[in-house]
Design an enzyme around this catalytic site. Sequence first.
Site, mmCIF file in Angstrom:
data_model
loop_
_atom_site.group_PDB
_atom_site.id
_atom_site.type_symbol
_atom_site.label_atom_id
_atom_site.label_comp_id
_atom_site.label_asym_id
_atom_site.label_seq_id
_atom_site.Cartn_x
_atom_site.Cartn_y
_atom_site.Cartn_z
ATOM 1 N N CYS A 80 0.721 -1.348 0.064
ATOM 2 C CA CYS A 80 -0.064 -0.044 -0.024
ATOM 3 C C CYS A 80 0.875 1.261 -0.080
ATOM 4 O O CYS A 80 0.443 2.363 -0.183
ATOM 5 C CB CYS A 80 -1.006 0.120 1.187
ATOM 6 S SG CYS A 80 -2.038 -1.401 1.394
ATOM 7 N N GLY A 115 -13.661 -8.124 -7.461
ATOM 8 C CA GLY A 115 -14.246 -8.047 -6.022
ATOM 9 C C GLY A 115 -13.520 -8.900 -5.114
ATOM 10 O O GLY A 115 -12.784 -9.858 -5.454
ATOM 11 N N ARG A 187 -23.587 -5.303 5.512
ATOM 12 C CA ARG A 187 -23.378 -6.756 5.608
ATOM 13 C C ARG A 187 -22.292 -7.091 6.725
ATOM 14 O O ARG A 187 -21.216 -6.128 6.227
ATOM 15 C CB ARG A 187 -23.321 -7.259 4.290
ATOM 16 C CG ARG A 187 -22.342 -7.143 3.365
ATOM 17 C CD ARG A 187 -22.266 -8.332 2.211
ATOM 18 N NE ARG A 187 -21.124 -7.754 1.360
ATOM 19 C CZ ARG A 187 -19.995 -8.219 1.335
ATOM 20 N NH1 ARG A 187 -19.577 -8.920 2.448
ATOM 21 N NH2 ARG A 187 -19.008 -7.699 0.388
ATOM 22 N N CYS A 198 -15.168 -0.738 5.782
ATOM 23 C CA CYS A 198 -14.175 -0.962 5.019
ATOM 24 C C CYS A 198 -13.880 -0.158 3.920
ATOM 25 O O CYS A 198 -14.977 0.391 3.213
ATOM 26 C CB CYS A 198 -14.210 -2.322 4.613
ATOM 27 S SG CYS A 198 -14.722 -3.606 5.974
ATOM 28 N N CYS A 199 -12.821 0.003 3.454
ATOM 29 C CA CYS A 199 -12.606 0.926 2.119
ATOM 30 C C CYS A 199 -12.982 0.121 1.019
ATOM 31 O O CYS A 199 -12.683 -1.146 1.145
ATOM 32 C CB CYS A 199 -11.171 1.611 1.922
ATOM 33 S SG CYS A 199 -9.833 0.222 1.859
#
Length: 380
Positions: A80, A115, A187, A198-199
Amino acid sequence: MRPVHVAGAAVQPFGKHPTLNAAELGHRAVRELLDRTGITPDAVDAGFGGSTYGGSLLTQRVLQRVGVSGQPVFTVENACASGASAVHLGWQAVASGSADVVIAFGAENLSGFGGGTLPLTTNDIEIEQGMVMPAAYAMRAQRYLHDFGASVDDLTAVSVKNRRNGALNPRAHFRREVSEADVAASRPVADPLRLLHCCPNSDGAAAVLLCTEEVARELGTPSVRMRASVVRSGTFHTAYRDMTWPDITERAARAAFDMAGLMPGDLDLVELHDAFSIAELLHSEALGIAERGKAHQAVRNGEFDRDGRVAVSPSGGLMSRGHPVGATGATQICEAYWQLTGQAGDLQVPNASVALTHVTGGGIFGVDNGACSVHILTSD
């Protein structure tokens, strides 16, 4: 070491761009950067590009398309922190005198994964046992809530704040505010984290122009001083790890503050690696802008709002802006640049003059994170 200035910034807006690979996204950001600054390709002394999944020789593939060909260029993979590491190497080149003008960028396309959680490195004992980043941050969240009396509602407050900020950011993946009820209804991902804690996985790119003070003056574009540029790796050990204290962030921040001659209390804004809502609490404490175990209170009290004590992720952060892994660190520099030059529009932090950017990541056995980068920029 010579002073280093940021004299231009450009971002290819984050989102889902399945037809644009990392090289094309990077090309668009760099092309815009050249157009904005007026720098010609032959004036660029070196180039550095950061990406985790963009493939080999990404920097050559991007820069050749804008006419930067033949100069030394480097492609950086540092999880990252890839884009921020590219900026750090560009800073080194200018500060040391080996270059006067450098392009540094980050680019990533994550749509190709379709995804779900991102694939991590192979041949790692924890990853082979099923470790993924949502699970790691869920464990950190559980421990933080247990140790410091925080609640899931405190995690939700981070999401609500950052999505509110990002709703005003034309470069953000998500531009819609969410309520506490929205977060609670999303969810489950990994207890206690829900989807809106979450990002998103995003596609995008960002580029900055690093140069000497003399070049910045000649260009005539707004510029800011890069007072500190630091990269640190995780300290390896197999003993107990305190999951509520990101040691790598604390070490990188301490080195950056020492380099800049500044303190946490001097900061007007922070662009922080909030890949998950718990990350803002953990890293803000490690950066020194909140006391240990009290960051959740700071969020609740409005201290991290855009008009609060120190604005944390006024761009919307990763939670709203998105997280195209290799591009995130470079984008944070862009957002800080626009804040310090008064070009942030609806995102503007009042009277901003000192900004810090922080990005960390890379889940591997034996360290809290694989790489962390911290930059400090000032308006003079």
